[in-house]
Design a protein around this motif. Sequence first.
Motif, mmCIF file in Angstrom:
data_model
loop_
_atom_site.group_PDB
_atom_site.id
_atom_site.type_symbol
_atom_site.label_atom_id
_atom_site.label_comp_id
_atom_site.label_asym_id
_atom_site.label_seq_id
_atom_site.Cartn_x
_atom_site.Cartn_y
_atom_site.Cartn_z
ATOM 1 N N THR A 1 -18.586 3.628 -20.809
ATOM 2 C CA THR A 1 -17.508 4.391 -21.633
ATOM 3 C C THR A 1 -17.522 4.285 -23.219
ATOM 4 O O THR A 1 -17.233 5.332 -23.758
ATOM 5 N N MET B 1 -18.215 7.766 -25.031
ATOM 6 C CA MET B 1 -17.180 8.236 -26.224
ATOM 7 C C MET B 1 -17.742 8.631 -27.456
ATOM 8 O O MET B 1 -17.687 9.406 -28.069
ATOM 9 N N CYS C 1 -12.124 7.402 -20.328
ATOM 10 C CA CYS C 1 -12.974 6.460 -20.897
ATOM 11 C C CYS C 1 -12.113 5.604 -22.055
ATOM 12 O O CYS C 1 -12.588 4.635 -22.090
ATOM 13 N N GLN D 1 -10.094 3.064 -20.060
ATOM 14 C CA GLN D 1 -11.027 2.072 -19.588
ATOM 15 C C GLN D 1 -11.645 1.310 -20.503
ATOM 16 O O GLN D 1 -11.669 -0.009 -20.213
ATOM 17 N N HIS D 2 -11.971 1.638 -21.598
ATOM 18 C CA HIS D 2 -12.765 0.640 -22.658
ATOM 19 C C HIS D 2 -11.757 -0.225 -23.313
ATOM 20 O O HIS D 2 -12.094 -1.316 -23.635
ATOM 21 N N SER E 1 -6.350 2.129 -16.372
ATOM 22 C CA SER E 1 -7.094 3.226 -16.961
ATOM 23 C C SER E 1 -6.531 4.535 -16.198
ATOM 24 O O SER E 1 -6.398 5.555 -17.058
#
Length: 138
Positions: free
Chosen positions: A33, A37, A87, A90-91, A123
């Motif tokens: 991720t 990104m 992303c 989640q990151h 996320s």
Amino acid sequence: MATASPKSRPLSPHIGVWKWGTHMLVSILHRVTGDGMALVGTVLVVWWLAALAGGTDSYATFLDVFTLQSGAMNVIGYIVGIGLTLCFFQHLASGIRHLVLDTGAGYELKRNKTFATLTMVFSVLATLAFWAYLIWGK
């Protein structure tokens, strides 16, 4: 110099030896991720700058893809936007998990797996909430 025979040397475990777990998936997702990104964000910024430099027609094309026009957004804009948002969350959650792990906490197997699972759940829920607000919250 004497060399050891191949049979006497210890072998490092192969990936097939390890039992796959959510903590492994979250660790890999954190890297993916972050790289995703950075890559997609760089492409979008370069496209945006090129559209600005290209004049009103090229900038209008960029805006048609990534903004709401008369209540509808291009499908590509939704896919990229939702993907980047997922992303990001989640990151973010995985980064917080790594921060907690850096303090020395959360290494117990059950707690580690639970925390890893919660990052994925967070996320998805945060992405749904964010996009629900963007679409229906106004």
